[in-house]
Scaffold this motif. Structure first.
Motif, PDB file in Angstrom:
ATOM      1  N   SER A  57       9.090  15.100 -48.798  1.00 23.81           N
ATOM      2  CA  SER A  57      10.034  14.075 -48.351  1.00 23.81           C
ATOM      3  C   SER A  57      11.151  13.885 -49.374  1.00 23.81           C
ATOM      4  O   SER A  57      12.086  13.123 -49.136  1.00 23.81           O
ATOM      5  N   ILE A  59      14.026  16.045 -51.415  1.00 19.91           N
ATOM      6  CA  ILE A  59      14.717  17.337 -51.492  1.00 19.91           C
ATOM      7  C   ILE A  59      14.553  17.953 -52.874  1.00 19.91           C
ATOM      8  O   ILE A  59      14.309  19.160 -53.016  1.00 19.91           O
ATOM      9  N   GLU A  90      14.321   9.492 -41.140  1.00 22.02           N
ATOM     10  CA  GLU A  90      14.849  10.183 -42.315  1.00 22.02           C
ATOM     11  C   GLU A  90      13.780  11.100 -42.914  1.00 22.02           C
ATOM     12  O   GLU A  90      14.060  12.236 -43.310  1.00 22.02           O
ATOM     13  N   THR A  94      13.703  15.228 -43.359  1.00 20.37           N
ATOM     14  CA  THR A  94      13.544  15.865 -44.666  1.00 20.37           C
ATOM     15  C   THR A  94      12.325  16.779 -44.707  1.00 20.37           C
ATOM     16  O   THR A  94      12.396  17.907 -45.207  1.00 20.37           O
ATOM     17  N   THR A 237      21.462  19.931 -48.124  1.00 19.92           N
ATOM     18  CA  THR A 237      20.551  20.207 -49.237  1.00 19.92           C
ATOM     19  C   THR A 237      21.212  20.800 -50.475  1.00 19.92           C
ATOM     20  O   THR A 237      20.632  20.765 -51.558  1.00 19.92           O
TER      21      THR A 237
END
Length: 243
Positions: A57, A59, A90, A94, A237
């Motif tokens: 969760s 990055i 969210e 992710t 990302t």
């Protein structure tokens, strides 16, 4: 003997796939979200090569996980099994969409890639605006993204077998006790695609359900949409796909 890395393998289908592969004599590297889960996993799958820690969760943690995997050498197959369902949008974005993209980009490409999708992807939206905003991505959307990622990778890396799998609605912690599908069949296709010499498994850009090619949302075949999806993931990302 093959060497396989499986994300989200501290429990559920990921762990069952790991146990099956190990029983066949393969080397399997596992993944858990935190130290507590790592310890539990080592106790449950004692013959695993190791268990790497990384919270997908985040990055940044996902990027660090890729570095840890790379430090351990090459793999014959990677099963992108990790996923979340009942949580905020969210986190769904992710974990389910961006994490497999990041790991695909940053880990040296294996011979085979397997992405866990879902039959619910048929209700997913092909709109990429939700990824751009970081909001509004549903579980179905994310599973459509996983299918599209598998197909994009198959097209861009013709020397890799890249496929997506619908494991079915199975009685795991995610699926719930009342799930109607067969638990064993929920992981057998991933195992088959990872190591089998069956010509039906040595294909790319396909969508499987219980070892058979299945119907899927045809929009996933749109190569222009695939490229836009990869661009949006790169922007989100900071990670570029190595073509």
């Amino acid at each position: 003997m093959a060497r396989i890395f499986i994300t989200g393998s501290s429990a559920g289908l990921g762990q069952l796939a790991a146990k099956s592969l190990i029983s066949q004599g393969h080397r399997v590297l596992l993944h858990a979200r935190n130290q507590n889960r790592k310890q539990d996993t080592l106790e449950s799958v004692q013959d695993a090569e190791d268990v790497l820690i990384g919270d997908l969760s985040s990055i940044e943690e996902t990027k660090h996980l890729a570095e840890k995997v790379m430090a351990l050498g090459t793999f014959d197959a990677i099963i992108h099994n990790a996923g979340v369902y009942r949580t905020d949008q969210e986190k769904i974005l992710t974990v389910n969409t961006l994490a497999p993209y990041i790991l695909t980009c940053l880990i040296e490409k294996p011979k085979r890639l397997i992405y866990l999708s879902s039959g619910s992807h048929k209700h997913g939206s092909p709109s990429l605006e939700r990824i751009k905003s970081g909001k509004g991505v549903s579980y179905s959307d994310s599973k459509f993204h996983d299918l599209m990622l598998a197909k994009a990778v198959a097209r861009k890396w013709p020397d890799v077998y890249s496929n997506a799998v619908d494991p079915g609605w199975v009685p795991t912690k995610m699926g719930g006790r009342g799930a109607p599908d067969d638990l064993d069949k929920g992981y057998e296709t991933q195992v088959w695609l990872a190591v089998s010499d069956d010509e039906k498994a040595k294909v790319s850009g396909r969508y499987f359900y219980h070892k058979k090619e299945a119907n899927y949302q045809s929009k996933a075949d749109d190569t222009e949409l695939q490229d836009k999806f990869m661009d949006v993931c790169e922007h989100a990302t900071g990670v570029h796909f190595p073509e």
